[in-house]
Design a protein around this motif. Structure first.
Motif, short mmCIF file in Angstrom:
data_model
loop_
_atom_site.label_atom_id
_atom_site.label_comp_id
_atom_site.label_asym_id
_atom_site.label_seq_id
_atom_site.Cartn_x
_atom_site.Cartn_y
_atom_site.Cartn_z
N PRO A 70 16.36 -70.67 16.51
CA PRO A 70 17.44 -71.32 17.18
C PRO A 70 18.67 -71.68 16.54
O PRO A 70 19.67 -71.59 16.82
CB PRO A 70 16.77 -72.72 17.77
CG PRO A 70 15.32 -72.31 17.92
CD PRO A 70 15.01 -71.30 16.91
N PRO A 71 18.57 -72.04 15.11
CA PRO A 71 19.76 -72.19 14.24
C PRO A 71 20.71 -70.99 14.03
O PRO A 71 21.76 -70.94 14.23
CB PRO A 71 19.17 -72.68 12.91
CG PRO A 71 17.74 -73.21 13.19
CD PRO A 71 17.06 -72.40 14.20
N ALA A 72 19.80 -69.94 14.07
CA ALA A 72 20.75 -68.37 13.75
C ALA A 72 21.00 -67.92 15.33
O ALA A 72 21.63 -67.06 15.13
CB ALA A 72 19.88 -67.47 12.96
N GLN A 73 20.27 -68.45 16.26
CA GLN A 73 20.70 -67.89 17.74
C GLN A 73 20.28 -66.45 17.58
O GLN A 73 20.91 -65.79 18.65
CB GLN A 73 21.90 -68.30 18.16
CG GLN A 73 22.22 -69.54 18.34
CD GLN A 73 23.57 -69.90 18.78
OE1 GLN A 73 24.44 -68.90 19.23
NE2 GLN A 73 23.89 -71.13 19.44
N ARG A 74 19.42 -65.92 16.97
CA ARG A 74 18.87 -64.61 16.59
C ARG A 74 17.57 -64.22 17.70
O ARG A 74 16.70 -64.86 17.38
CB ARG A 74 18.81 -64.14 15.39
CG ARG A 74 18.40 -62.55 15.33
CD ARG A 74 18.38 -62.03 13.86
NE ARG A 74 17.50 -60.95 13.88
CZ ARG A 74 18.21 -59.55 13.54
NH1 ARG A 74 19.54 -59.81 13.84
NH2 ARG A 74 17.46 -58.44 13.80
N LEU A 75 17.63 -63.22 18.36
CA LEU A 75 16.55 -62.74 19.12
C LEU A 75 15.86 -61.40 18.57
O LEU A 75 16.72 -60.53 18.47
CB LEU A 75 16.74 -62.77 20.57
CG LEU A 75 15.66 -62.14 21.35
CD1 LEU A 75 15.80 -63.07 22.82
CD2 LEU A 75 15.67 -60.97 21.74
N ASP A 76 14.64 -61.49 18.12
CA ASP A 76 14.01 -60.02 18.09
C ASP A 76 12.82 -59.59 19.08
O ASP A 76 12.13 -60.61 19.47
CB ASP A 76 13.32 -60.08 16.69
CG ASP A 76 14.42 -60.03 15.55
OD1 ASP A 76 14.93 -59.14 15.36
OD2 ASP A 76 14.35 -61.14 14.81
N PHE A 190 4.97 -60.16 35.26
CA PHE A 190 5.88 -60.46 34.32
C PHE A 190 4.77 -61.20 33.36
O PHE A 190 4.41 -62.27 33.72
CB PHE A 190 6.95 -61.46 34.56
CG PHE A 190 8.20 -62.00 33.49
CD1 PHE A 190 8.86 -61.06 32.98
CD2 PHE A 190 8.18 -63.03 33.16
CE1 PHE A 190 9.68 -61.06 31.94
CE2 PHE A 190 8.78 -63.43 32.32
CZ PHE A 190 9.88 -62.44 31.26
N ARG A 191 5.20 -60.84 32.08
CA ARG A 191 4.45 -61.87 30.82
C ARG A 191 5.28 -61.96 29.94
O ARG A 191 5.96 -60.84 29.32
CB ARG A 191 2.99 -60.98 30.44
CG ARG A 191 2.11 -62.04 29.58
CD ARG A 191 0.94 -60.90 29.25
NE ARG A 191 0.23 -61.43 28.44
CZ ARG A 191 -0.11 -61.38 27.24
NH1 ARG A 191 0.60 -60.21 26.45
NH2 ARG A 191 -0.96 -61.75 26.41
N VAL A 192 5.43 -62.94 29.30
CA VAL A 192 6.22 -63.31 28.09
C VAL A 192 5.62 -63.75 26.98
O VAL A 192 5.10 -64.76 27.31
CB VAL A 192 7.66 -64.04 28.48
CG1 VAL A 192 7.10 -65.56 29.17
CG2 VAL A 192 8.57 -63.99 27.18
N THR A 193 5.68 -63.49 25.82
CA THR A 193 5.31 -64.00 24.61
C THR A 193 6.31 -64.46 23.53
O THR A 193 7.15 -63.51 23.33
CB THR A 193 4.19 -63.31 23.94
OG1 THR A 193 2.98 -63.02 24.71
CG2 THR A 193 3.65 -64.02 22.56
N ALA A 194 6.58 -65.61 23.36
CA ALA A 194 7.83 -66.02 22.61
C ALA A 194 7.30 -66.80 21.33
O ALA A 194 6.35 -67.77 21.48
CB ALA A 194 8.53 -67.19 23.48
N ARG A 195 7.64 -66.42 20.35
CA ARG A 195 7.45 -67.07 18.80
C ARG A 195 8.78 -67.71 18.42
O ARG A 195 9.90 -67.29 18.36
CB ARG A 195 6.92 -65.99 18.01
CG ARG A 195 6.71 -66.29 16.43
CD ARG A 195 6.18 -65.18 15.58
NE ARG A 195 5.87 -65.42 14.34
CZ ARG A 195 6.64 -65.18 13.38
NH1 ARG A 195 7.91 -64.51 13.58
NH2 ARG A 195 6.43 -65.42 12.10
N VAL A 196 8.60 -68.90 18.08
CA VAL A 196 9.69 -69.95 17.72
C VAL A 196 9.13 -71.01 16.71
O VAL A 196 8.14 -71.04 16.34
CB VAL A 196 10.20 -70.82 18.77
CG1 VAL A 196 10.60 -69.98 19.89
CG2 VAL A 196 8.83 -71.96 19.31
N PRO A 197 10.16 -71.21 15.68
CA PRO A 197 9.94 -72.15 14.61
C PRO A 197 9.09 -73.35 15.12
O PRO A 197 9.19 -73.94 16.10
CB PRO A 197 11.08 -72.57 13.88
CG PRO A 197 12.06 -71.46 14.44
CD PRO A 197 11.69 -71.12 15.79
#
Length: 478
Positions: A70-76, A190-197
Motif C-alpha cells: 500500500p505505501p508504494a502502491q505497487r502491485l506484483d 475466479f480465485r484470488v490470492t493476495a499478499r499484503v504487509p
C-alpha cells in the motif's frame, strides 16, 4: 451499479449502479477455416464496444495471485488463465491495462508476446492450440495499477482514503489488475490470492479459503466457483474490521468495514433480510456468499461485485437492496451486450420500489403518479433510451425512467404474470447471459400477450413521453 444522485423518482437519498455459458461468439480477426490455424479476434463482438474482450477461446477460470504494497502502491501479479480454444489458434489476446509484463507461458512453454493499442496483450504460443483444447496461460506482471476515466464512472484500481485500495468499475475494471478476457459474454470462475504487509487485510467475493500471517506478510485466498463476469470481480485491501455470520442456508455472510466506514453497520445489518426478501421475488439466492465491502470513499457509485457488493460511504439501505438484487439480475444472468443493461439496472432499480411496497407499505401507483407530476417536463429523463442506447449513454435513464417503465409494465400485464416472470427468468438463464429482447419475448409469453411491442418500443426504445395508452395502463388510469 447505483450512482450517487438524488433521484427525482423516489425523492430519496443517492441511488446506485451496478448468451448462455460458453464464451464470446465474436468473429475472428482472420477467416476461420477448419484445420487452418488463425488468430483469435481482438474483440468479442459488442457493437458498442467492439474492442472489448477477445475471440478464439472461452475462459474457464482465473487464478490471480498478487502482492500489493500500500505505501508504494505497487502491485506484483502472477495470473493463470484456464481457457478452451474455440478455433485452431496460432495467436490470441488477453486484456491488460497499463502494467508491465515480464513473461508469458502457455502450458508451461514460453510464449512470445507484444502489447498493442491501450490494452491488448497479444500472445503467440509455441504450438498451435487445436479447437477444443483446454490450455493454461500464465502471465507475470507488475506496476502501479491505474484508474480509467470511464463515462460510467472511473473504473479500475482505486486508492482508498485510508491508504488501501479496492477495485470497481464497469464496463472495465478487471484488466487494470489482471490479464482477462474483459467482456461479460465470457464468464468464468475466479480465485484470488493476495499478499499484503501485516496489519493490512484483504476481502473479495465468494468464500474465504484461508488467511495466514508469516514473516511480516498476510496472505488471503478468496474463491468463487460460480461463473462471474470480469467487471464483477474485485479485491479490496485495507485495515478492515470484519463481521462474519451465515445465511439460514449456511452460506457465509461477511461484511468488511474500512476505517471510517463503521457507521455503515446499521445498514449492513439488514443484508440477510434483504437477501430473504429478494429471494421471495426472484427465486433462490444464486451466489456462493453474501455481505458487503464498505469503503469510506465518496466515489460516485456503488457496484454489485459478485456476492459481496462494494459500497461508497454514502450507501443507504436502498443501495443495499439495489446491489443485492443484481446478484440475480446482472450477476447470475448477465448482459450479452452493454446495450442490454436495462436488464440489470431497470430491474434492480425497481426492486427498491418492491421493497418499499412490501416493507414500508408504499402505494406504488401513487408514487408513480407523483413522480410523473415532477418529471413530465424533463427532457433529460424522457430522451434517454433504456435499450439500444449509444455507447456511453446506456445508463442515462435506467435508474429513474427505468423504474417507471417497470411499474407501467407490471400494470400492463398484471401482478401475477409480472411476479412469475421476475422469479422464473433468473432460473432460466442462471450463470449465463441474455438480451433485453429475449426478456421482452419472455414477458410476452408469460403474460399470454402478442400485442406488447408498441409498449416496449414506447418505453424502452422511445425518446419522448409515452402516449397515454402506455403511460397509464391498468390501475394507473384515473
Amino acid at each position: 451499479m447505483r450512482r450517487r444522485q438524488y433521484l427525482v423518482l423516489c425523492g430519496l437519498v443517492p441511488l446506485i449502479i451496478g448468451c448462455s455459458p460458453g464464451g464470446p461468439d465474436a468473429p475472428a480477426s482472420d477467416t476461420i477455416q477448419p484445420g487452418v490455424a488463425s488468430a483469435g479476434a481482438p474483440g468479442a463482438g459488442d457493437p458498442a464496444y467492439p474492442n472489448d474482450g477477445n475471440g478464439g477461446y472461452d475462459a474457464l477460470g482465473y487464478d490471480v495471485s498478487i502482492t500489493y504494497d500500500p505505501p508504494a502502491q505497487r502491485l506484483d501479479g502472477d495470473t493463470t488463465v484456464t481457457a478452451k480454444a474455440t478455433q485452431d489458434l496460432n495467436r490470441f489476446n488477453l486484456d491488460l491495462r497499463g502494467l508491465d509484463v515480464a513473461s508469458v507461458e502457455v502450458d508451461g512453454q514460453q510464449a512470445e508476446f507484444t502489447r498493442e493499442s491501450d490494452f491488448e496483450l497479444v500472445i503467440t504460443p509455441a504450438q498451435t492450440l487445436a479447437t477444443g483444447r483446454t490450455f493454461k496461460t500464465r502471465v507475470r506482471y507488475s506496476g502501479v495499477p491505474g484508474t480509467g476515466e470511464e463515462g460510467l464512472g472511473a473504473g479500475g484500481w482505486h486508492p482508498s482514503p485510508s491508504g488501501g485500495a479496492y477495485v470497481v468499475g464497469q464496463p472495465h475494471s478487471a484488466a487494470y489488475w489482471y490479464p482477462v478476457n474483459e467482456t461479460p459474454r465470457d464468464k468464468a470462475t475466479f480465485r484470488v490470492t493476495a499478499r499484503v504487509p501485516e496489519g493490512w487485510s484483504v476481502v473479495s467475493g465468494g468464500v474465504e479459503e484461508q488467511t495466514a500471517t508469516a514473516d511480516g506478510w498476510t496472505t488471503s485466498t478468496w474463491r468463487d466457483d460460480t461463473p462471474v463476469a470480469s467487471y464483477l470481480t474485485t479485491v479490496a485491501i485495507d485495515r478492515f474490521t470484519f463481521e462474519r455470520s451465515t445465511l439460514p442456508d449456511g452460506k457465509p455472510l461477511v461484511n468488511a468495514y474500512a476505517p471510517g466506514a463503521e457507521e455503515q453497520r446499521s445498514v449492513a445489518a439488514r443484508t440477510a433480510e434483504a437477501v430473504e426478501f429478494l429471494a421471495s421475488r426472484f427465486g433462490p439466492y444464486p451466489q456462493t456468499a453474501t455481505g458487503g465491502i464498505y469503503t469510506d470513499d465518496r466515489i460516485g457509485y456503488s457496484l454489485e461485485t459478485q456476492g459481496r457488493p462494494t459500497y461508497a460511504n454514502w450507501a443507504d439501505l436502498e443501495t443495499v437492496v439495489h446491489e443485492l438484487a443484481h446478484q440475480w439480475y446482472g450477476n447470475s444472468v448477465s448482459v450479452r451486450d452493454w446495450s442490454d443493461v436495462c436488464l440489470n439496472e431497470c430491474v434492480a432499480s425497481y426492486s427498491q420500489w418492491l421493497w418499499a411496497e412490501a416493507k414500508e407499505g408504499a402505494d406504488l401507483d401513487e408514487q408513480y403518479h407523483s413522480t410523473l407530476d415532477r418529471t413530465r417536463e424533463s427532457t433529460r429523463l424522457w430522451s434517454a433510451k433504456l435499450h439500444e442506447a449509444t455507447a456511453g449513454a446506456e445508463f442515462d435513464g435506467v435508474y429513474d425512467k427505468g423504474i417507471l417503465a417497470m411499474h407501467a409494465l407490471r400494470r400492463t400485464i398484471g401482478d401475477e404474470p409480472f411476479a412469475a416472470a421476475l422469479k422464473e427468468w433468473p432460473a432460466l438463464h442462471k450463470d449465463g447471459n441474455a438480451t433485453w429482447r429475449e426478456f421482452e419475448a419472455f414477458i410476452a409469453e408469460k403474460a399470454g400477450r402478442t400485442d406488447l411491442a408498441p409498449f416496449f418500443d414506447a418505453w424502452f426504445r422511445g425518446t419522448t413521453l409515452p402516449d397515454d395508452e402506455h403511460l397509464y395502463p391498468g390501475s394507473l388510469r384515473r
